[in-house]
Design a protein around this motif. Structure first.
Motif, PDB file in Angstrom:
ATOM      1  N   SER A  73       0.807  -1.217   0.000  1.00 39.80           N
ATOM      2  CA  SER A  73       0.000   0.000   0.000  1.00 39.80           C
ATOM      3  C   SER A  73       0.841   1.269   0.000  1.00 39.80           C
ATOM      4  O   SER A  73       0.530   2.236  -0.700  1.00 39.80           O
ATOM      5  CB  SER A  73      -0.941  -0.003   1.208  1.00 39.80           C
ATOM      6  N   ASP A  74       1.945   1.263   0.761  1.00 34.07           N
ATOM      7  CA  ASP A  74       2.661   2.510   1.042  1.00 34.07           C
ATOM      8  C   ASP A  74       4.066   2.589   0.467  1.00 34.07           C
ATOM      9  O   ASP A  74       4.782   3.546   0.743  1.00 34.07           O
ATOM     10  CB  ASP A  74       2.755   2.720   2.561  1.00 34.07           C
ATOM     11  N   ARG A  75       4.497   1.603  -0.321  1.00 32.72           N
ATOM     12  CA  ARG A  75       5.880   1.633  -0.790  1.00 32.72           C
ATOM     13  C   ARG A  75       6.170   2.853  -1.658  1.00 32.72           C
ATOM     14  O   ARG A  75       7.307   3.339  -1.706  1.00 32.72           O
ATOM     15  CB  ARG A  75       6.202   0.362  -1.567  1.00 32.72           C
ATOM     16  N   SER A  76       5.146   3.381  -2.350  1.00 34.31           N
ATOM     17  CA  SER A  76       5.370   4.563  -3.196  1.00 34.31           C
ATOM     18  C   SER A  76       5.584   5.828  -2.376  1.00 34.31           C
ATOM     19  O   SER A  76       6.023   6.850  -2.901  1.00 34.31           O
ATOM     20  CB  SER A  76       4.179   4.769  -4.139  1.00 34.31           C
ATOM     21  N   ARG A  95      -6.988   7.204  -1.984  1.00 33.43           N
ATOM     22  CA  ARG A  95      -6.524   5.837  -2.238  1.00 33.43           C
ATOM     23  C   ARG A  95      -7.029   4.874  -1.162  1.00 33.43           C
ATOM     24  O   ARG A  95      -7.455   3.759  -1.461  1.00 33.43           O
ATOM     25  CB  ARG A  95      -4.990   5.795  -2.261  1.00 33.43           C
ATOM     26  N   ARG A  96      -6.954   5.296   0.081  1.00 33.51           N
ATOM     27  CA  ARG A  96      -7.378   4.414   1.179  1.00 33.51           C
ATOM     28  C   ARG A  96      -8.884   4.174   1.127  1.00 33.51           C
ATOM     29  O   ARG A  96      -9.354   3.067   1.407  1.00 33.51           O
ATOM     30  CB  ARG A  96      -6.976   5.026   2.509  1.00 33.51           C
ATOM     31  N   LEU A  97      -9.647   5.200   0.775  1.00 26.77           N
ATOM     32  CA  LEU A  97     -11.097   5.036   0.687  1.00 26.77           C
ATOM     33  C   LEU A  97     -11.478   4.099  -0.462  1.00 26.77           C
ATOM     34  O   LEU A  97     -12.408   3.292  -0.339  1.00 26.77           O
ATOM     35  CB  LEU A  97     -11.768   6.396   0.504  1.00 26.77           C
ATOM     36  N   LYS A  98     -10.766   4.194  -1.583  1.00 27.49           N
ATOM     37  CA  LYS A  98     -11.024   3.279  -2.691  1.00 27.49           C
ATOM     38  C   LYS A  98     -10.698   1.847  -2.282  1.00 27.49           C
ATOM     39  O   LYS A  98     -11.422   0.903  -2.649  1.00 27.49           O
ATOM     40  CB  LYS A  98     -10.204   3.690  -3.907  1.00 27.49           C
ATOM     41  N   ALA A  99      -9.612   1.681  -1.528  1.00 28.09           N
ATOM     42  CA  ALA A  99      -9.264   0.336  -1.050  1.00 28.09           C
ATOM     43  C   ALA A  99     -10.338  -0.198  -0.108  1.00 28.09           C
ATOM     44  O   ALA A  99     -10.700  -1.380  -0.170  1.00 28.09           O
ATOM     45  CB  ALA A  99      -7.911   0.375  -0.345  1.00 28.09           C
ATOM     46  N   LEU A 100     -10.878   0.655   0.755  1.00 28.04           N
ATOM     47  CA  LEU A 100     -11.934   0.229   1.676  1.00 28.04           C
ATOM     48  C   LEU A 100     -13.224  -0.107   0.940  1.00 28.04           C
ATOM     49  O   LEU A 100     -13.954  -1.026   1.336  1.00 28.04           O
ATOM     50  CB  LEU A 100     -12.202   1.330   2.711  1.00 28.04           C
ATOM     51  N   SER A 101     -13.510   0.629  -0.135  1.00 28.53           N
ATOM     52  CA  SER A 101     -14.740   0.354  -0.889  1.00 28.53           C
ATOM     53  C   SER A 101     -14.694  -1.007  -1.568  1.00 28.53           C
ATOM     54  O   SER A 101     -15.739  -1.584  -1.888  1.00 28.53           O
ATOM     55  CB  SER A 101     -14.976   1.449  -1.932  1.00 28.53           C
ATOM     56  N   THR A 102     -13.490  -1.534  -1.786  1.00 23.12           N
ATOM     57  CA  THR A 102     -13.339  -2.869  -2.369  1.00 23.12           C
ATOM     58  C   THR A 102     -13.168  -3.936  -1.311  1.00 23.12           C
ATOM     59  O   THR A 102     -13.859  -4.963  -1.309  1.00 23.12           O
ATOM     60  CB  THR A 102     -12.125  -2.898  -3.319  1.00 23.12           C
ATOM     61  N   SER A 103     -12.235  -3.721  -0.368  1.00 28.31           N
ATOM     62  CA  SER A 103     -11.925  -4.743   0.640  1.00 28.31           C
ATOM     63  C   SER A 103     -13.044  -4.907   1.658  1.00 28.31           C
ATOM     64  O   SER A 103     -13.231  -6.008   2.196  1.00 28.31           O
ATOM     65  CB  SER A 103     -10.612  -4.396   1.354  1.00 28.31           C
ATOM     66  N   GLY A 104     -13.810  -3.847   1.930  1.00 25.85           N
ATOM     67  CA  GLY A 104     -14.899  -3.957   2.901  1.00 25.85           C
ATOM     68  C   GLY A 104     -15.971  -4.962   2.480  1.00 25.85           C
ATOM     69  O   GLY A 104     -16.283  -5.893   3.246  1.00 25.85           O
ATOM     70  N   PRO A 105     -16.553  -4.825   1.290  1.00 25.35           N
ATOM     71  CA  PRO A 105     -17.532  -5.827   0.841  1.00 25.35           C
ATOM     72  C   PRO A 105     -16.942  -7.225   0.722  1.00 25.35           C
ATOM     73  O   PRO A 105     -17.616  -8.221   1.038  1.00 25.35           O
ATOM     74  CB  PRO A 105     -17.977  -5.292  -0.519  1.00 25.35           C
ATOM     75  N   LEU A 106     -15.684  -7.352   0.269  1.00 22.41           N
ATOM     76  CA  LEU A 106     -15.061  -8.676   0.184  1.00 22.41           C
ATOM     77  C   LEU A 106     -14.870  -9.283   1.571  1.00 22.41           C
ATOM     78  O   LEU A 106     -14.993 -10.503   1.754  1.00 22.41           O
ATOM     79  CB  LEU A 106     -13.711  -8.572  -0.533  1.00 22.41           C
ATOM     80  N   LEU A 138      -6.759  -5.943   5.487  1.00 25.18           N
ATOM     81  CA  LEU A 138      -6.844  -4.816   4.548  1.00 25.18           C
ATOM     82  C   LEU A 138      -7.762  -3.722   5.088  1.00 25.18           C
ATOM     83  O   LEU A 138      -7.425  -2.530   5.044  1.00 25.18           O
ATOM     84  CB  LEU A 138      -7.355  -5.306   3.200  1.00 25.18           C
ATOM     85  N   VAL A 139      -8.921  -4.132   5.594  1.00 28.66           N
ATOM     86  CA  VAL A 139      -9.871  -3.152   6.129  1.00 28.66           C
ATOM     87  C   VAL A 139      -9.271  -2.435   7.334  1.00 28.66           C
ATOM     88  O   VAL A 139      -9.315  -1.198   7.437  1.00 28.66           O
ATOM     89  CB  VAL A 139     -11.196  -3.843   6.505  1.00 28.66           C
ATOM     90  N   ALA A 397      -0.052   3.105   6.786  1.00 21.57           N
ATOM     91  CA  ALA A 397      -0.495   1.707   6.759  1.00 21.57           C
ATOM     92  C   ALA A 397       0.685   0.764   6.991  1.00 21.57           C
ATOM     93  O   ALA A 397       0.552  -0.257   7.685  1.00 21.57           O
ATOM     94  CB  ALA A 397      -1.175   1.390   5.426  1.00 21.57           C
ATOM     95  N   LEU A 398       1.837   1.085   6.425  1.00 23.69           N
ATOM     96  CA  LEU A 398       3.015   0.241   6.596  1.00 23.69           C
ATOM     97  C   LEU A 398       3.473   0.221   8.045  1.00 23.69           C
ATOM     98  O   LEU A 398       3.844  -0.838   8.578  1.00 23.69           O
ATOM     99  CB  LEU A 398       4.142   0.726   5.686  1.00 23.69           C
TER     100      LEU A 398
END
Length: 509
Positions: A73-76, A95-106, A138-139, A397-398
């Motif tokens: 997530s944070d290497r960049s 970026r974090r919100l987009k990740a949550l919108s995917t990982s949360g439902p999964l 992830l969440v 996150a790291l």
């Protein structure tokens, strides 16, 4: 300025939406913790070897997926501000919100995989645990990192954490509702209940992340327009001849090993994780052998319920103290309180039943309450890491993932050390139960000095000596932690100034 992106929305609304994400996680995770073992053991009839193989693989995966996902997530972000155009904090949040919108439902869908038999019990147990913990990590990583990315000031972070505690307490309602549906003989109603919880969680993650993304997308567009205007008005002085290379994982680990406050915090937190899981693992044992003959089953249920929901409610008061006295001081007081209560209980002895009830419940409540304050400390460590290592952007996150890597072994140490102490001290093997309760709970003949202490006395000594030892170790480590008071305020000032375009003078701290 861009760092405090929380200003693009009204703070109460941001705190409310951020805190609600904890609700969508806790309503599922609390049910998972209570029922997943019982489901596979009693309903799916998993064999002992498959169960322990699954738990062993889960332990390894659980320890290493936090830093792995944090690094991905944070290497960049692990380059200095001079290496390329910096990423704005608004873009990081997006970026974090987009990740949550995917990982949360999964995460919610992986929760459902436990309650329907779709493979051999051993294989399903292993796959379900790894999938569930992966999406949960992830969440949790992105949600925790948002605490450091949304705000820098201690008061704003405390307010965000306050709302998390409120919604986590509301999420505990799923535990009480679950008792009405749980039936090992007829699993249909419980499956429907879990489907309803997962559907609510999916809708919640999608709605909240969409609302927050909408606001921060507008913020990003505004910042990009400002940057483009500034670029057009600025005389091009040429690009630097050399740019810093991105930080490798080896370099990052070397930087982290020199971060003294991080190392002292990790040492203290390892003991804290051990103590939290020790309380959870042996809570039923303490109820059975210290209180079961003297309290009713309903009283035991009340104690269990209080220990489950009270830490969230108690944390609301702790957070108000943090705003007034600082997180460092409040955590120090909680360690002293844990030590004082344990010594007082030791001096009172095991025969005061009501004192035992209060101590067993309060010990878990205060210990769990301390755990819930530690995210604020990790967020401060994110600030210090950003300043000391001249990051382009805070790798929040790291850092949360590295803390998890170093402290999660405490989850394994707790049952291992606890059962070992019990066996060595009393001769009682928890895995080989024998109907010898009467002889075990009888009062020993202290005059003769023969034999091992009874089980009840052994449980009592474990109950009081473990928190005493943990408190002493934690106070020793916490006294070496220096990121508080004036130094902490200086770090926050330097982080804010650096993201306004000022140079960071590390020697100033």
């Amino acid at each position: 300025f861009d760092l405090v992106v929380i200003a693009c929305l009204e703070l109460p609304l941001v705190a409310l939406l951020y805190g609600s994400l904890a609700l969508f996680t806790s309503i599922l995770h609390n049910v998972f913790l209570l029922y997943y073992v019982e489901t596979f053991v009693s309903v799916y009839k998993i064999d002992k070897v498959s169960f322990w193989v699954g738990e062993t693989v889960f332990l390894i995966w659980n320890s290493f997926n936090d830093p792995l996902f944090g690094w991905l997530s944070d290497r960049s972000f692990l380059s200095s501000p001079q290496s390329g155009s910096p990423i704005t904090n608004s873009e990081v949040v997006l970026r974090r919100l987009k990740a949550l919108s995917t990982s949360g439902p999964l995460f919610a869908l992986s929760f459902l995989a436990f309650w329907v038999s779709w493979a051999r019990p051993g294989l399903q147990f292993l796959l379900c645990l790894c999938l569930y913990d992966g999406f949960l990590t992830l969440v949790d990583l992105h949600h925790s990192a948002l605490l450091a990315d949304l705000a820098v000031s201690a008061s704003d972070r405390t307010r965000l954490n306050f709302h998390c505690s409120v919604f986590s307490a509301l999420g505990s309602a799923s535990v009480f509702l679950s008792y009405s549906f749980w039936n090992k003989e007829d699993f249909y109603s419980f499956r429907l209940f879990c489907i309803a919880l997962a559907a609510f969680s999916v809708v919640g993650f999608l709605f909240v992340s969409h609302v927050l993304q909408h606001h921060f997308q507008k913020e990003v567009l505004v910042r990009r327009a400002e940057a483009q205007t500034l670029k057009e008005l600025t005389v091009d002085l040429g690009s630097p001849a050399h740019s810093d290379k991105p930080v490798t994982i080896a370099q990052y680990l070397r930087q982290l090993s020199r971060h003294r406050n991080f190392m002292w915090f990790a040492s203290m937190n390892l003991v804290q994780v051990f103590h939290c899981h020790f309380n959870s693992n042996f809570f039923p044992l303490f109820l059975e052998h210290l209180l079961s003959d003297n309290i009713s089953a309903s009283t035991g249920s009340v104690l269990l319920g209080i220990s489950f929901i009270a830490p969230h409610l108690n944390n609301l008061y702790f957070l108000t103290l943090c705003q007034r006295y600082g997180v460092y001081q409040v955590i120090r007081w909680l360690f002293i309180l844990k030590l004082g209560l344990s010594v007082a209980m030791l001096l009172a002895g095991a025969d005061h039943i009501y004192l035992l009830c209060i101590f067993i419940a309060s010990n878990r409540v205060f210990t769990e309450g301390t755990c819930k304050l530690l995210k604020l400390v990790i967020s401060d460590l994110v600030d210090e890491d950003f300043v000391i290592n001249r990051r382009q952007q805070a790798a929040s996150a790291l850092l949360f993932g590295m803390v998890a890597l170093l402290t999660k072994p405490g989850q394994t140490f707790a049952p291992l050390i606890g059962t070992w102490l019990l066996c060595v001290y009393t001769g009682y093997d928890i895995f080989e139960r024998q109907p010898v309760k009467d002889s075990l709970v009888s009062v020993p003949d202290t005059a003769s000095g023969l034999g091992t202490p009874p089980l009840r006395l052994g449980c009592f000594y474990m109950l009081v000596f473990v928190p005493i030892t943990c408190a002493l170790l934690q106070l020793a480590a916490w006294s070496r932690f220096t990121l508080h008071s004036r130094k902490l305020q200086g770090i926050k000032t330097l982080r804010q100034g650096s993201q306004q375009g000022h140079l960071i003078d590390v020697k100033a701290i």
